[in-house]
Every structure is written in structure tokens, then in C-alpha cells.
Design an enzyme around this catalytic site. Structure first.
Site, PDB file in Angstrom:
ATOM      1  N   GLY A 243       0.594  -1.294  -0.067  1.00 12.35           N
ATOM      2  CA  GLY A 243       0.067  -0.044   0.026  1.00 12.35           C
ATOM      3  C   GLY A 243       0.983   1.336  -0.049  1.00 12.35           C
ATOM      4  N   HIS A 244       0.237   2.395   0.060  1.00  9.89           N
ATOM      5  CA  HIS A 244       0.802   3.849   0.078  1.00  9.89           C
ATOM      6  C   HIS A 244       0.983   4.391   1.493  1.00  9.89           C
ATOM      7  CE1 HIS A 244      -0.676   4.594  -4.511  1.00  9.89           C
ATOM      8  NE2 HIS A 244       0.022   3.297  -4.069  1.00  9.89           N
ATOM      9  N   GLY A 245       0.962   3.242   2.430  1.00 13.41           N
ATOM     10  CA  GLY A 245       1.279   3.822   3.768  1.00 13.41           C
ATOM     11  C   GLY A 245       0.149   4.481   4.742  1.00 13.41           C
TER      12      GLY A 245
END
Length: 395
Positions: A243-245
Site C-alpha cells: 500500500g501507500h502507507g
């Protein structure tokens, strides 16, 4: 002892009061199968679920809607709470709720399952299968496709508890908390392909008093995205990847925006994510702000950008080139953040030229790049450093 009619009457009264007490403490149960829901994964059970909800809302006592084991096919459904007579509804799910395999059925509705103006709702257990893979393929092919539907959305609702839920393969966001007060999300598992577009795990906006605990999230977008108007948010024991955090933003698209404040993110792990802890704002004029943020006790395992403030966000240089972000970022602490980065710049604070970041605090940050010394880059950022920081603080 002589038993009189008076004694008998008193005994009967005590028995009646005893059973009344038992019944008053037990939730009235509405089984969705009693309203026609079929656990075969093929029969449309949308109406049955809505009818069970209507019956539960009509009760003045605490109620439970029960979903037995099996697979239940549901189209888009809205569960409204403004007419509910009780403030204690539990939806206990032992089965799996399945979206239509044809993504077009719910793809333009915005939400698959929506709860609005609900007060006092608990959702316990269950698996939600959004069957979003076909829509992801459509989106990545360049064809004209629906935006997709959020799996589970809560709007303008209070006192929400979600526990033990699993969300799989959402078309778009897995969960949205918008305009809500006092929501607790715990012991959840949220999963989608790393290549799935716009499948944020949990998106929070315009809400206060939200708590997220003991949750594992792996998606193709932000694990948790924090939007404008969010305050008093607590995130703890969350594992993210892929994911992107965890991201505050994007903020600052509009001139008049509510800010984000009092956010705590602690005891988190990021594995193979694009970002770790990020604050992102558009490079546009705005009166927005971010303040009072604590990032604490985070482990980075090959995160590309473990710590990032990006106030220069301007995709494709459209609608914002040559401008500076108006969002004011202040009082942000990074404490005990350690691990590995896949980018040599492991810490980047790219703050606004118009409104430099103030009160940034780095304490015991230890990040490495391929067993080498990583780098820290700061622009327009002011603050202090404490303890041992690697890379060396750029403040």
C-alpha cells in the site's frame, strides 16, 4: 408456615419481575434468513437485509440482526438510521456478504453498503467480498469504467463499533468514516491486490473521536487516509503493506478547508509500502492546517519513503504549477521511527514556501538504506532534534 394468597401473589410478582429483567437484558434477534435471505451466494438477498433492518429499527429495545454462515449476494443497499427507535443495534455476521460479480451493477452507486444517520451500531465479524478485480482490470486497461463503490461507508453517524470484520477486494475504498463521532474499529483485516487502484483501506474525513486498533491492511492505495476536518484520531497496532502507507491528505485543494488536528499514530509496521508516514498537500492556496500530530514507535521494512511531508503535490503539473501550498503544518513529532528504506532519501520534509512547517520534532529516528547511511532532506522546515537520529537531522 401458612401460605396465604398474599404470599402467592408476592411470589408470582417476583417471578414476573425476574423474567422481565432477563428479557430486558437480552437483545431481540432478527435472523436475515427469516426475511428471505438465501445463503447460496446466487440469490439476491438485498431486500431481506433491508427488511430485517427496518424491523430492528422499529424496536424500542436493544436488537441484533443475525447473519448465519453462508454466502449472501447483496446489491447496493442504504441502511438509514434517522427513524430507528433504539440506540443499540448489533449486526452479528457469521457468513460472507458478496457483491455482484458484474461490477457495473454497483460500480456507479458510490457505495455498496451504506449506513447513514445511525446512532449506536455494532458490526461484529463477517467477511465482505467486493469482487473488485474485474473493475481494477478495466481501470488499468484505459477503458471507460465506473469509479467503483466503497464497500462499507458510514456517514453522519455516532457511536459506531466495528470488530472482527474482514474486507476483501473492494471495488474502491474498503471503508469510509465521514461526518461521524465516536467510532471504534478493531481487529480487522483489509486486503486487496497491490495493483488495485483507489482501494484505500480506511478513509476518514470530517470525523472526531475515531479509534483504529489491531488491524492488518494491505491494498493498492493508502492503508489509512486521513482527510480534511478530522480530529482526535487514534491509530495503534496497525500493520500496513502492501500500500501507500498512512497518509494525512491530500489536503489544500480548496481555499476554504477544515484542518486536521490531534492525530496519534503509534506502534505501526510498514512492509514494502510506497510511503510510511506521510503528510501531503496540494501546491495551491488554502486556509487549511495540520497540527498536533504524533508518529510514534513505527517499524519500516523496505518502505520507499518512510517519512515524508510533501507540500509540492501537483500531479502532471495541472491546476497548481508555480503555486505554493497554503496549508500550515505545525507541531508534528516523529519519535522512535526505525527500519529500512528502499530510497536513499529516507526522510524528506518538503514544506511550503508560503507557509514553512513549524515545530517539527525528530527523536530517535534510525533509518538505513541498503545497509548504508540514508539521507535526510528538508526545505522550509523548522524544528528540533533529540536523541540519536540517523540520518542526521536536517532541521
Amino acid at each position: 408456615m401458612l401460605i396465604t394468597k398474599k404470599h402467592v401473589s408476592l411470589l408470582l410478582l417476583l417471578v414476573i419481575m425476574f423474567f422481565f429483567h432477563l428479557s430486558s437484558g437480552t437483545k431481540i434477534t432478527y435472523n436475515v434468513q427469516s426475511y428471505g435471505a438465501k445463503p447460496d451466494g446466487k440469490s439476491d438477498s438485498t431486500k431481506a437485509f433491508l427488511n430485517a433492518w427496518a424491523a430492528a429499527c422499529a424496536s424500542t429495545k436493544s436488537v441484533m440482526i443475525y447473519v448465519p454462515q453462508g454466502r449472501y449476494l447483496l446489491a447496493s443497499a442504504a441502511f438509514w438510521g434517522q427513524n430507528c427507535k433504539n440506540k443499540d443495534t448489533t449486526i452479528k455476521i457469521d457468513g460472507t456478504l458478496v457483491a455482484p460479480s458484474d461490477y457495473k451493477v454497483i460500480g456507479n452507486t458510490g457505495n455498496w453498503l451504506k449506513f447513514e444517520r445511525v446512532n449506536g451500531l455494532t458490526i461484529s465479524g463477517g467477511t465482505f467480498d467486493g469482487q473488485g478485480a474485474a473493475l481494477w482490470t478495466c481501470k488499468t486497461s484505459g477503458k471507460s469504467c465506473p469509479n467503483g463503490a466503497t464497500t462499507l461507508a458510514f456517514y453522519n453517524s455516532n457511536n459506531i463499533v466495528i470488530s472482527g470484520l474482514t474486507s476483501l477486494n473492494s471495488q474502491m475504498f474498503h471503508m469510509v468514516i465521514d461526518g461521524c463521532q465516536n467510532a471504534k474499529l478493531q481487529n480487522m483485516k483489509i486486503s486487496a491486490s497491490a495493483n488495485s487502484p483507489n482501494t484505500d483501506g480506511i478513509h476518514i474525513a470530517a470525523s472526531t473521536g475515531v479509534t483504529i486498533l489491531k488491524t492488518v491492511i494491505g491494498t493498492g492505495d493508502d492503508c489509512i487516509s486521513i482527510g480534511l476536518g478530522t480530529s482526535n484520531l487514534w491509530i495503534e497496532n496497525v500493520s500496513c503493506g502492501p500500500g501507500h502507507g498512512i497518509s494525512i491528505g491530500s489536503l489544500g485543494w480548496s481555499m476554504q478547508e477544515a484542518g486536521v488536528q490531534n492525530v496519534t499514530v503509534k506502534t505501526t509496521t510498514f512492509r514494502g509500502t510506497q510511503n510510511g508516514l506521510r503528510i501531503k498537500t496540494w501546491a495551491r492556496p488554502s486556509n487549511g492546517f495540520v497540527k498536533g500530530v504524533l508518529f510514534q514507535h513505527s517499524v519500516m521494512v523496505n518502505a520507499r519513503y518512510p517519512i515524508l511531508i510533501d507540500q509540492e503535490y501537483c500531479p502532471d503539473q495541472k491546476n497548481c504549477p508555480g503555486q505554493a501550498s497554503g496549508v500550515k503544518i505545525s507541531d508534528v513529532t516523529y519519535q522512535d521511527i526505525h527500519g529500512t528504506s528502499t530510497s536513499q532519501v529516507a526522510l524528506k520534509l518538503a514544506c511550503s514556501k508560503a507557509n514553512p512547517c513549524q515545530g517539527i520534532r525528530l527523536e530517535d529516528v534510525n533509518l538505513t538504506f541498503k545497509n548504508q547511511q540514508a539521507q535526510a532532506l528538508c526545505s522550509n522546515a523548522a524544528g528540533t532534534s533529540y536523541g540519536v537520529n540517523k540520518p542526521e537531522s536536517c532541521l
